[in-house]
Design a protein around this motif. Structure first.
Motif, PDB file in Angstrom:
ATOM      1  N   ASP A  22       0.811  -0.982   0.118  1.00  0.00           N
ATOM      2  CA  ASP A  22       0.106   0.118   0.040  1.00  0.00           C
ATOM      3  C   ASP A  22       0.878   1.157   0.019  1.00  0.00           C
ATOM      4  OD1 ASP A  22      -2.856  -1.161   0.410  1.00  0.00           O
ATOM      5  OD2 ASP A  22      -1.726  -2.224   2.080  1.00  0.00           O
ATOM      6  N   LYS A  23       1.999   1.168   0.618  1.00  0.00           N
ATOM      7  CA  LYS A  23       3.002   2.144   0.549  1.00  0.00           C
ATOM      8  C   LYS A  23       4.441   1.741   0.559  1.00  0.00           C
ATOM      9  CE  LYS A  23       4.634   6.382   1.846  1.00  0.00           C
ATOM     10  NZ  LYS A  23       4.492   7.601   0.804  1.00  0.00           N
ATOM     11  N   VAL A  24       5.028   2.383  -0.226  1.00  0.00           N
ATOM     12  CA  VAL A  24       6.660   1.991  -0.524  1.00  0.00           C
ATOM     13  C   VAL A  24       7.288   3.490  -0.051  1.00  0.00           C
ATOM     14  CG1 VAL A  24       8.517   1.421  -2.190  1.00  0.00           C
ATOM     15  CG2 VAL A  24       6.187   0.528  -2.555  1.00  0.00           C
ATOM     16  N   GLY A  25       8.331   3.376   0.660  1.00  0.00           N
ATOM     17  CA  GLY A  25       9.164   4.845   0.937  1.00  0.00           C
ATOM     18  C   GLY A  25      10.075   4.353   1.800  1.00  0.00           C
ATOM     19  N   ASP A  26      10.894   5.383   2.290  1.00  0.00           N
ATOM     20  CA  ASP A  26      12.043   5.342   3.174  1.00  0.00           C
ATOM     21  C   ASP A  26      11.779   5.227   4.540  1.00  0.00           C
ATOM     22  OD1 ASP A  26      11.250   7.799   4.132  1.00  0.00           O
ATOM     23  OD2 ASP A  26      12.915   9.096   3.173  1.00  0.00           O
ATOM     24  N   SER A  27      12.782   5.211   5.373  1.00  0.00           N
ATOM     25  CA  SER A  27      12.363   4.863   6.754  1.00  0.00           C
ATOM     26  C   SER A  27      11.529   5.660   7.496  1.00  0.00           C
ATOM     27  CB  SER A  27      13.566   4.869   7.868  1.00  0.00           C
ATOM     28  OG  SER A  27      14.579   3.949   7.280  1.00  0.00           O
ATOM     29  N   LEU A  28      11.412   7.223   7.270  1.00  0.00           N
ATOM     30  CA  LEU A  28      10.740   8.199   7.884  1.00  0.00           C
ATOM     31  C   LEU A  28       9.404   8.056   7.166  1.00  0.00           C
ATOM     32  CD1 LEU A  28      10.442  10.669   9.632  1.00  0.00           C
ATOM     33  CD2 LEU A  28      11.221  11.884   7.756  1.00  0.00           C
ATOM     34  N   GLU A  29       9.265   8.043   5.935  1.00  0.00           N
ATOM     35  CA  GLU A  29       7.891   7.760   5.350  1.00  0.00           C
ATOM     36  C   GLU A  29       7.020   6.544   5.906  1.00  0.00           C
ATOM     37  OE1 GLU A  29       8.910   9.721   1.191  1.00  0.00           O
ATOM     38  OE2 GLU A  29       9.263   7.710   1.392  1.00  0.00           O
ATOM     39  N   LEU A  30       7.710   5.608   5.974  1.00  0.00           N
ATOM     40  CA  LEU A  30       6.948   4.254   6.456  1.00  0.00           C
ATOM     41  C   LEU A  30       6.686   4.445   8.008  1.00  0.00           C
ATOM     42  CD1 LEU A  30       9.028   1.685   4.382  1.00  0.00           C
ATOM     43  CD2 LEU A  30       7.038   2.556   3.903  1.00  0.00           C
ATOM     44  N   SER A  31       7.481   5.131   8.974  1.00  0.00           N
ATOM     45  CA  SER A  31       7.063   5.312  10.336  1.00  0.00           C
ATOM     46  C   SER A  31       5.756   6.014  10.114  1.00  0.00           C
ATOM     47  CB  SER A  31       8.294   5.966  10.819  1.00  0.00           C
ATOM     48  OG  SER A  31       9.513   5.093  10.682  1.00  0.00           O
ATOM     49  N   LEU A  32       5.839   7.273   9.368  1.00  0.00           N
ATOM     50  CA  LEU A  32       4.947   7.878   9.567  1.00  0.00           C
ATOM     51  C   LEU A  32       3.337   7.287   9.094  1.00  0.00           C
ATOM     52  CD1 LEU A  32       6.225  11.325   8.604  1.00  0.00           C
ATOM     53  CD2 LEU A  32       4.784  11.066  10.580  1.00  0.00           C
ATOM     54  N   ARG A 195      33.039  12.041  -2.539  1.00  0.00           N
ATOM     55  CA  ARG A 195      33.283  12.243  -3.958  1.00  0.00           C
ATOM     56  C   ARG A 195      32.051  12.542  -4.359  1.00  0.00           C
ATOM     57  NH1 ARG A 195      37.188   9.361  -8.047  1.00  0.00           N
ATOM     58  NH2 ARG A 195      35.680  10.617  -8.951  1.00  0.00           N
ATOM     59  N   ALA A 196      31.007  12.241  -3.591  1.00  0.00           N
ATOM     60  CA  ALA A 196      29.535  12.239  -4.077  1.00  0.00           C
ATOM     61  C   ALA A 196      28.834  13.856  -4.493  1.00  0.00           C
ATOM     62  CB  ALA A 196      28.553  11.410  -3.178  1.00  0.00           C
ATOM     63  N   GLU A 197      28.266  13.989  -5.569  1.00  0.00           N
ATOM     64  CA  GLU A 197      27.475  15.178  -5.431  1.00  0.00           C
ATOM     65  C   GLU A 197      26.116  15.421  -4.829  1.00  0.00           C
ATOM     66  OE1 GLU A 197      26.135  16.244  -9.719  1.00  0.00           O
ATOM     67  OE2 GLU A 197      27.612  14.807 -10.016  1.00  0.00           O
ATOM     68  N   TYR A 198      25.787  14.113  -4.243  1.00  0.00           N
ATOM     69  CA  TYR A 198      24.299  14.613  -3.466  1.00  0.00           C
ATOM     70  C   TYR A 198      24.489  13.307  -2.398  1.00  0.00           C
ATOM     71  CZ  TYR A 198      19.791  14.045  -1.656  1.00  0.00           C
ATOM     72  OH  TYR A 198      18.580  13.917  -0.854  1.00  0.00           O
ATOM     73  N   VAL A 199      24.291  13.565  -1.271  1.00  0.00           N
ATOM     74  CA  VAL A 199      24.112  12.437  -0.056  1.00  0.00           C
ATOM     75  C   VAL A 199      22.920  12.655   0.435  1.00  0.00           C
ATOM     76  CG1 VAL A 199      25.236  11.972   2.069  1.00  0.00           C
ATOM     77  CG2 VAL A 199      26.678  12.626   0.172  1.00  0.00           C
ATOM     78  N   GLY A 200      22.068  11.460   0.286  1.00  0.00           N
ATOM     79  CA  GLY A 200      20.730  11.494   1.261  1.00  0.00           C
ATOM     80  C   GLY A 200      20.322  10.110   1.457  1.00  0.00           C
ATOM     81  N   SER A 201      19.021  10.392   2.067  1.00  0.00           N
ATOM     82  CA  SER A 201      18.187   9.212   2.125  1.00  0.00           C
ATOM     83  C   SER A 201      17.853   8.482   0.939  1.00  0.00           C
ATOM     84  CB  SER A 201      16.811   9.418   3.019  1.00  0.00           C
ATOM     85  OG  SER A 201      15.918  10.216   2.119  1.00  0.00           O
ATOM     86  N   THR A 202      17.166   7.099   0.917  1.00  0.00           N
ATOM     87  CA  THR A 202      16.746   6.609  -0.317  1.00  0.00           C
ATOM     88  C   THR A 202      15.878   7.684  -1.176  1.00  0.00           C
ATOM     89  OG1 THR A 202      15.135   5.423   0.887  1.00  0.00           O
ATOM     90  CG2 THR A 202      17.128   4.407   0.324  1.00  0.00           C
ATOM     91  N   SER A 203      14.589   8.145  -0.437  1.00  0.00           N
ATOM     92  CA  SER A 203      13.818   9.116  -1.004  1.00  0.00           C
ATOM     93  C   SER A 203      14.638  10.220  -1.593  1.00  0.00           C
ATOM     94  CB  SER A 203      12.653   9.516  -0.057  1.00  0.00           C
ATOM     95  OG  SER A 203      11.806   8.658   0.202  1.00  0.00           O
ATOM     96  N   GLY A 204      15.669  10.767  -0.727  1.00  0.00           N
ATOM     97  CA  GLY A 204      16.269  11.957  -1.242  1.00  0.00           C
ATOM     98  C   GLY A 204      17.094  11.713  -2.332  1.00  0.00           C
ATOM     99  N   MET A 205      17.538  10.541  -2.529  1.00  0.00           N
ATOM    100  CA  MET A 205      18.277  10.065  -3.871  1.00  0.00           C
ATOM    101  C   MET A 205      17.257   9.807  -5.086  1.00  0.00           C
ATOM    102  SD  MET A 205      21.311   7.384  -2.504  1.00  0.00           S
ATOM    103  CE  MET A 205      20.375   6.683  -1.696  1.00  0.00           C
ATOM    104  N   LEU A 206      16.227   9.163  -4.822  1.00  0.00           N
ATOM    105  CA  LEU A 206      15.053   9.207  -5.984  1.00  0.00           C
ATOM    106  C   LEU A 206      14.907  10.407  -6.302  1.00  0.00           C
ATOM    107  CD1 LEU A 206      13.228   7.165  -7.335  1.00  0.00           C
ATOM    108  CD2 LEU A 206      11.973   7.115  -5.449  1.00  0.00           C
ATOM    109  N   ASN A 207      14.517  11.492  -5.424  1.00  0.00           N
ATOM    110  CA  ASN A 207      14.081  12.813  -5.967  1.00  0.00           C
ATOM    111  C   ASN A 207      14.937  13.525  -6.807  1.00  0.00           C
ATOM    112  OD1 ASN A 207      11.483  12.430  -4.837  1.00  0.00           O
ATOM    113  ND2 ASN A 207      12.209  13.526  -2.650  1.00  0.00           N
ATOM    114  N   TRP A 208      16.276  13.220  -6.300  1.00  0.00           N
ATOM    115  CA  TRP A 208      17.575  13.432  -7.065  1.00  0.00           C
ATOM    116  C   TRP A 208      17.342  13.155  -8.392  1.00  0.00           C
ATOM    117  CZ3 TRP A 208      21.796  12.388  -9.945  1.00  0.00           C
ATOM    118  CH2 TRP A 208      22.726  13.353 -10.264  1.00  0.00           C
ATOM    119  N   VAL A 209      17.386  11.984  -8.644  1.00  0.00           N
ATOM    120  CA  VAL A 209      17.285  11.500 -10.031  1.00  0.00           C
ATOM    121  C   VAL A 209      16.119  11.855 -10.724  1.00  0.00           C
ATOM    122  CG1 VAL A 209      16.909   9.126 -11.109  1.00  0.00           C
ATOM    123  CG2 VAL A 209      18.513   9.272  -9.118  1.00  0.00           C
ATOM    124  N   LYS A 210      14.770  11.863  -9.980  1.00  0.00           N
ATOM    125  CA  LYS A 210      13.428  12.447 -10.918  1.00  0.00           C
ATOM    126  C   LYS A 210      13.870  13.915 -11.331  1.00  0.00           C
ATOM    127  CE  LYS A 210      10.230   9.808  -7.882  1.00  0.00           C
ATOM    128  NZ  LYS A 210       9.182   9.718  -7.288  1.00  0.00           N
TER     129      LYS A 210
END
Ligand code: 13P
Ligand code: SF4
Length: 304
Positions: A22-32, A195-210
């Motif tokens: 019903d919901k796919v997400g990162d740790s924060l989204e799934l907790s909420l 070396r990374a140009e973006y460091v973040g959560s799974t959702s953060g990385m997905l949003n960066w790609v989008k």
């Protein structure tokens, strides 16, 4: 009356499992989502600390983990008795703990954070003149100390998946293509994060790609577990997305615990069969809930 079953899946689970959720997400989204779910049964296709967090936030629901062995190395590498001694040796520090921790560990913490809000919570504490200790992820803590010039004492556990990404293999992979970008999860080792140009959560990385607007011929290396490549490729089929290597030529880093959530195990859990999170006492849950709810209240702003 039929039971209301809500299925949650982390981005690291297999595509077929994500499709059952019903919901796919990162740790924060799934907790909420778990906290607010009107469910008789919550099936958590993730790992045990996530299911425990769901139970702590929604104690009336039965929470089922499809496979009892879905643990996390950040939890298994942390001896809570030793952790309590370490915490007590810094009586004037605020103890910030990553959500990848057991319920007992959370109960020894002042704040829980996820990779989505760790930077902001700790910045807020430092802005208030507080001193901070951070557990359990040594890599994440080292990155925060490096990035912001903190001097937080760190507990020393690692994610056995992210800890394998390494600079040498990355240099070879980047050297072999015309143009490359690197995004990374903060559980990765510091030389990779530097070396990374973006460091973040799974959702953060997905949003960066989008939101990527660079050249589509460039290769985008992603230093995290392979499951989320599915979500990234679905969102941006035009991009050349590759998991960062852990050794030359290998794009092959997968979390063995997340992958225990196969379709059959999740179906069984939806019928109420699996590890039920029914072993935490009311007192343990109450103690762990305090630092989690502190973080959720702080984080509402990220989820708009
Ligand atoms: P996220 O909160 O970024 O989804 O991370 C969870 C995790 O276990 C990463 O290994
Ligand atoms: Fe734990 Fe690492 Fe697996 Fe995430 S990827 S659940 S941190 S072992």
């Amino acid at each position: 009356m039929t039971k209301r079953v809500v299925t949650l899946a982390h981005y690291y689970t297999q595509p077929e499992v994500q499709q059952m959720a019903d919901k796919v997400g990162d740790s924060l989204e799934l907790s909420l989502y778990a906290q607010e779910a009107e469910a008789d049964i919550i099936v958590f296709a993730g790992v045990r600390f996530m299911a425990e967090t769901a139970k702590i936030l929604n104690p009336k629901a039965r929470v089922i983990l499809p496979d009892a062995d879905s643990t996390c190395s950040l939890v298994t590498q942390t001896d809570v008795t030793q952790l309590a001694k370490w915490r007590n040796s810094y009586p004037d520090h605020v103890h910030v703990s990553y959500i990848n921790s057991s319920a007992e560990h959370k109960a020894l913490s002042d704040w829980i954070v996820t990779s989505r809000n760790v930077d902001d919570v700790i910045a807020e504490l430092y802005s208030q003149g507080k001193k901070v200790i951070f557990s359990p992820d040594r890599n994440m803590g080292a990155y925060l100390n490096f990035q912001y010039g903190y001097d937080m004492p760190l507990w020393s556990a690692v994610c056995e998946v992210h800890d394998k990404f390494n600079e040498t293999a990355l240099n070879e992979a980047i050297g072999a293509v015309d143009a490359a970008h690197l995004i990374a999860h903060p559980e990765s080792p510091l030389p990779v994060l530097q070396r990374a140009e973006y460091v973040g959560s799974t959702s953060g990385m997905l949003n960066w790609v989008k939101g990527y607007q660079g050249e589509t011929k460039d290769v985008i290396f992603v230093a995290t577990e392979d499951g989320i490549l599915y979500n990234m490729r679905m969102a941006r089929p035009d991009l050349d997305l590759r998991q960062a290597p852990i050794y030359a030529g290998c794009q092959c880093n997968s979390c063995p615990y997340m992958k225990l959530n196969n379709v059959e195990a999740v179906k069984r859990a939806q019928d109420g069969i699996g590890l039920e999170i029914d072993y935490l006492t009311t007192e343990q849950m109450a103690a762990a809930r305090v630092p989690i709810e502190r973080m959720l209240a702080f984080s509402q702003r990220y989820l708009a």
